[in-house]
Design an enzyme around this catalytic site. Structure first.
Site, PDB file in Angstrom:
ATOM      1  N   HIS A  94      -2.456  -1.331  -4.193  1.00 55.52           N
ATOM      2  CA  HIS A  94      -3.927  -1.362  -4.298  1.00 55.52           C
ATOM      3  C   HIS A  94      -4.456   0.068  -4.219  1.00 55.52           C
ATOM      4  O   HIS A  94      -3.691   1.016  -4.104  1.00 55.52           O
ATOM      5  CB  HIS A  94      -4.554  -2.266  -3.220  1.00 55.52           C
ATOM      6  N   SER A 115       0.828  -1.195   0.000  1.00 60.37           N
ATOM      7  CA  SER A 115       0.000   0.000   0.000  1.00 60.37           C
ATOM      8  C   SER A 115       0.874   1.263   0.000  1.00 60.37           C
ATOM      9  O   SER A 115       1.668   1.461  -0.897  1.00 60.37           O
ATOM     10  CB  SER A 115      -0.950  -0.071   1.206  1.00 60.37           C
TER      11      SER A 115
END
Length: 202
Positions: free
Chosen positions: A131, A106
């Site tokens: 993501h 992330s």
């Protein structure tokens, strides 16, 4: 009763250095900071971001022409905290070389990719995950709509920046960040998130 941070600080090793004036002891992270090494470990949040930013600024003031090495082992976290670190990395004069140890997921992966081109690395068994930013706001419908719009704006901005850092087309990044997308160190190189897999010091 000891809290978690007391226990953690008690577990940080101390190193002793011989100087002309005698012995000097440092915690291991302060000693590594002298070598221009910063550790970004754990959840990316405001307090941690402030410490990383302070270390980056300190090392810039010490030697504006020497590289800084940012070692990352993080599951990600707050976008705003991560952006404070990212913006400082881009703003300061020294090149920031990034190294993934363990995982960079992330916001951790975003910061890994944000290092100086040609100086971004993974260790061989590290994992990288990209993501889209996570939502989770609760409240009145009108407030939820405001937050949804904000998250969408952040998502688009992060995708554009990731496309710039990786060299991937924007539509590829948009597709690949739609769900959790895990990569090995080699796959992270192929994608353009990092420039090499380091097995041994050169």
């Amino acid at each position: 009763m000891h809290n978690a941070s007391d226990i953690q600080s008690a577990l940080v090793p101390m190193v002793i250095e011989q100087t002309a004036k005698g012995e000097r002891s440092y915690d291991i992270y302060s000693r590594l900071l002298k070598e221009r090494i910063i550790f970004l470990v754990g959840q990316v949040e405001e307090h941690m971001a402030n410490l990383i930013v302070a270390q980056l600024l300190f090392l810039e003031s010490e030697s504006p022409d020497k590289d800084i090495f940012l070692y990352i082992n993080s599951p990600g976290g707050s976008v705003t905290a991560g952006m404070a670190i990212y913006d400082t990395m881009q703003f300061i004069k020294p090149n920031v070389s990034t190294v993934c140890i363990g995982q960079a997921a992330s916001m951790g992966a975003f910061l890994l990719a944000g290092g100086e081109k040609g100086k971004r690395h993974c260790l061989p068994n590290s994992r990288v995950m990209i993501h889209q930013p996570l939502g989770g706001f609760q409240g009145q419908a009108s407030d939820i709509a405001i937050h949804a719009k904000e998250i969408l704006g952040i998502k688009n901005k992060l995708n554009q920046m990731l496309a710039e850092h990786t060299g991937q087309p924007l539509e590829v990044v948009e597709r690949d960040t739609d769900r959790d997308n895990f990569m090995s160190a080699t796959q992270a190189v192929e994608y353009g998130l990092v420039d090499s897999v380091m097995t041994k010091r050169g």
